[in-house]
Design a protein around this motif. Structure first.
Motif, PDB file in Angstrom:
ATOM      1  N   PHE A 106     -11.541   7.733  38.686  1.00 58.84           N
ATOM      2  CA  PHE A 106     -11.306   7.283  37.320  1.00 58.84           C
ATOM      3  C   PHE A 106     -10.139   6.576  36.951  1.00 58.84           C
ATOM      4  CE2 PHE A 106     -14.804  10.345  37.313  1.00 58.84           C
ATOM      5  CZ  PHE A 106     -15.595   9.682  37.054  1.00 58.84           C
ATOM      6  N   ILE A 107      -8.969   7.385  37.298  1.00 57.93           N
ATOM      7  CA  ILE A 107      -7.884   7.065  37.030  1.00 57.93           C
ATOM      8  C   ILE A 107      -6.904   6.316  38.113  1.00 57.93           C
ATOM      9  CG2 ILE A 107      -5.447   7.686  35.981  1.00 57.93           C
ATOM     10  CD1 ILE A 107      -6.746   9.941  34.842  1.00 57.93           C
ATOM     11  N   LYS A 108      -6.912   4.952  38.093  1.00 59.64           N
ATOM     12  CA  LYS A 108      -6.445   4.402  39.297  1.00 59.64           C
ATOM     13  C   LYS A 108      -5.043   3.961  39.201  1.00 59.64           C
ATOM     14  CE  LYS A 108     -10.431   4.213  41.300  1.00 59.64           C
ATOM     15  NZ  LYS A 108     -11.267   2.780  41.223  1.00 59.64           N
ATOM     16  N   THR A 109      -4.458   3.887  40.201  1.00 62.88           N
ATOM     17  CA  THR A 109      -2.830   3.336  40.192  1.00 62.88           C
ATOM     18  C   THR A 109      -3.098   1.846  40.688  1.00 62.88           C
ATOM     19  OG1 THR A 109      -1.932   5.369  40.884  1.00 62.88           O
ATOM     20  CG2 THR A 109      -0.578   3.405  41.429  1.00 62.88           C
ATOM     21  N   ILE A 110      -2.483   0.804  39.874  1.00 59.09           N
ATOM     22  CA  ILE A 110      -2.279  -0.292  40.083  1.00 59.09           C
ATOM     23  C   ILE A 110      -0.869  -0.678  40.540  1.00 59.09           C
ATOM     24  CG2 ILE A 110      -2.865  -2.703  39.246  1.00 59.09           C
ATOM     25  CD1 ILE A 110      -5.209  -0.880  39.395  1.00 59.09           C
ATOM     26  N   ARG A 111      -0.642  -0.591  41.994  1.00 59.05           N
ATOM     27  CA  ARG A 111       0.742  -0.726  42.305  1.00 59.05           C
ATOM     28  C   ARG A 111       1.512  -1.685  41.898  1.00 59.05           C
ATOM     29  NH1 ARG A 111       1.203   3.233  45.670  1.00 59.05           N
ATOM     30  NH2 ARG A 111      -0.430   4.258  46.758  1.00 59.05           N
ATOM     31  N   GLY A 112       2.778  -1.478  41.487  1.00 55.05           N
ATOM     32  CA  GLY A 112       3.788  -2.489  40.899  1.00 55.05           C
ATOM     33  C   GLY A 112       3.304  -2.759  39.439  1.00 55.05           C
ATOM     34  N   LEU A 113       2.364  -2.207  38.692  1.00 54.92           N
ATOM     35  CA  LEU A 113       2.142  -2.740  37.395  1.00 54.92           C
ATOM     36  C   LEU A 113       2.020  -1.374  36.735  1.00 54.92           C
ATOM     37  CD1 LEU A 113      -0.716  -5.304  37.897  1.00 54.92           C
ATOM     38  CD2 LEU A 113       1.743  -5.494  37.063  1.00 54.92           C
ATOM     39  N   GLY A 114       0.771  -0.463  36.849  1.00 56.16           N
ATOM     40  CA  GLY A 114       0.730   0.817  36.098  1.00 56.16           C
ATOM     41  C   GLY A 114      -0.671   1.647  36.309  1.00 56.16           C
ATOM     42  N   ASP A 132      -8.621   4.770  25.203  1.00 54.48           N
ATOM     43  CA  ASP A 132      -8.724   3.683  24.303  1.00 54.48           C
ATOM     44  C   ASP A 132      -8.559   2.026  25.053  1.00 54.48           C
ATOM     45  OD1 ASP A 132      -8.644   5.135  22.273  1.00 54.48           O
ATOM     46  OD2 ASP A 132      -6.655   5.150  21.844  1.00 54.48           O
ATOM     47  N   HIS A 133      -8.437   2.189  26.145  1.00 60.52           N
ATOM     48  CA  HIS A 133      -8.248   0.766  26.965  1.00 60.52           C
ATOM     49  C   HIS A 133      -8.855   0.778  28.180  1.00 60.52           C
ATOM     50  CE1 HIS A 133      -4.891   1.269  24.225  1.00 60.52           C
ATOM     51  NE2 HIS A 133      -5.021  -0.165  23.798  1.00 60.52           N
ATOM     52  N   PRO A 134     -10.231   1.172  28.238  1.00 58.52           N
ATOM     53  CA  PRO A 134     -10.862   1.329  29.540  1.00 58.52           C
ATOM     54  C   PRO A 134     -10.900  -0.080  30.271  1.00 58.52           C
ATOM     55  CG  PRO A 134     -12.510   1.394  27.736  1.00 58.52           C
ATOM     56  CD  PRO A 134     -11.121   1.470  27.031  1.00 58.52           C
ATOM     57  N   GLY A 135     -10.880   0.005  31.639  1.00 62.69           N
ATOM     58  CA  GLY A 135     -10.916  -1.245  32.305  1.00 62.69           C
ATOM     59  C   GLY A 135      -9.757  -1.994  32.411  1.00 62.69           C
ATOM     60  N   GLN A 136      -8.771  -1.717  31.406  1.00 58.45           N
ATOM     61  CA  GLN A 136      -7.428  -2.410  31.289  1.00 58.45           C
ATOM     62  C   GLN A 136      -6.080  -1.630  32.030  1.00 58.45           C
ATOM     63  OE1 GLN A 136      -6.719  -3.429  27.202  1.00 58.45           O
ATOM     64  NE2 GLN A 136      -8.790  -3.609  26.757  1.00 58.45           N
ATOM     65  N   VAL A 137      -5.608  -2.648  32.604  1.00 59.80           N
ATOM     66  CA  VAL A 137      -4.195  -2.060  33.302  1.00 59.80           C
ATOM     67  C   VAL A 137      -2.942  -1.906  32.326  1.00 59.80           C
ATOM     68  CG1 VAL A 137      -2.305  -2.541  34.908  1.00 59.80           C
ATOM     69  CG2 VAL A 137      -4.807  -3.295  35.393  1.00 59.80           C
ATOM     70  N   ILE A 138      -2.912  -0.763  32.286  1.00 66.53           N
ATOM     71  CA  ILE A 138      -1.538  -0.406  31.076  1.00 66.53           C
ATOM     72  C   ILE A 138      -0.181  -0.334  31.920  1.00 66.53           C
ATOM     73  CG2 ILE A 138      -0.618   0.805  29.196  1.00 66.53           C
ATOM     74  CD1 ILE A 138      -3.465   2.107  28.766  1.00 66.53           C
ATOM     75  N   GLU A 139       0.578  -0.976  31.713  1.00 65.79           N
ATOM     76  CA  GLU A 139       1.846  -1.059  32.361  1.00 65.79           C
ATOM     77  C   GLU A 139       2.548   0.193  32.297  1.00 65.79           C
ATOM     78  OE1 GLU A 139       4.340  -4.523  31.435  1.00 65.79           O
ATOM     79  OE2 GLU A 139       3.054  -5.743  31.988  1.00 65.79           O
ATOM     80  N   ARG A 140       3.279   0.682  33.122  1.00 65.09           N
ATOM     81  CA  ARG A 140       3.810   2.202  33.356  1.00 65.09           C
ATOM     82  C   ARG A 140       4.881   2.178  32.129  1.00 65.09           C
ATOM     83  NH1 ARG A 140       4.659   4.883  37.833  1.00 65.09           N
ATOM     84  NH2 ARG A 140       6.747   5.335  37.536  1.00 65.09           N
TER      85      ARG A 140
END
Length: 240
Positions: A206-214, A159-167
């Motif tokens: 596809f499913i990327k970890t954005i360290r420190g964020l989500g 539902d939110h492609p390309g957006q970082v979703i916080e953990r």
């Protein structure tokens, strides 16, 4: 958007004619163009399209010989034949014969009965197709069955492609809880999703970890599904 609908477009190059390729591409079809009947037969031997569009008018031919060859090699593939206004098409073995001029919408309308039917309850993002009712996911050469929790997790990402979703945000939405003190189970579920859709779950595309964020879902159009069926939530080892 059609789900990986692959169209083989046979058309010649004429300076006085516009190609149908841009219009079809804008409608999110996967379109491959070839300049001749022999090239089309070669491609069909490697991969069957959902539909062949033969723009015989752009090749200054009736298309009869090409249609006969296509019918012999791939009898199940429907053919739409495009002819000049003055070229008869009564004895040509095509499913639909269109005479120029006509609009792109008319072509789309005549294509519709031959295309894979859109399914209800199916969510798509790039090459990922999630069936919410059947709880199945398709991506590239993978197909997997998901648990209800994994469906909710993947849906939230899609539902939110390309957006970082916080953990914490992702955890609270999927687990429907205000307590986000321990989100390690989220990492485990992310690893299961990666096993479902990634070629290399430890180096996810596809499913990327954005360290420190989500987490963030990165998607793009790619090749269609062609693969296997697996059950998830069978291995609890998270990917990095």
């Amino acid at each position: 958007m059609q789900e990986y609908t692959h169209i083989l477009l046979i058309e010649g190059k004429r300076p006085d004619r516009n190609s149908f390729l841009p219009g079809l591409t804008k409608k999110n079809f996967s379109v491959e163009t070839v300049p001749s009947g022999s090239a089309a037969l070669e491609r069909i031997r490697e991969r069957l399209p959902h539909l062949v569009i033969l723009d015989a008018a752009s090749m200054r031919t009736s298309g009869k010989r090409i249609c006969n060859a296509l019918r012999e090699q791939a009898p199940s593939v429907p053919i739409i034949l495009i002819l000049d206004a003055s070229t008869p098409g009564n004895d040509i073995p095509a499913d639909v014969v269109l005479h120029l001029p006509f609009t792109l919408q008319k072509l789309l309308n005549r294509m519709k009965p031959f295309l894979p039917q859109e399914q209800k309850n199916v969510l798509r993002a790039g090459p990922i197709s999630l069936d919410l009712k059947k709880r199945s996911v398709r991506c590239l050469n993978h197909q997997a069955m998901l648990t209800p929790r994994l469906v909710r997790l993947l849906k939230e990402l899609m539902d939110h492609p390309g957006q970082v979703i916080e953990r914490e945000v992702l955890f609270s939405r999927v687990w429907e809880t205000q307590y986000t003190g321990d989100t390690r189970t989220l990492d485990v579920h992310i690893s299961w999703l990666r096993q479902a859709i990634e070629d290399d779950p430890r180096h996810p595309r596809f499913i990327k970890t954005i360290r420190g964020l989500g987490y963030r879902l990165d998607v793009e159009e790619t090749q269609p599904f062609n693969g296997r069926l697996r059950s998830l939530e069978s291995s609890p080892t998270p990917a990095p």
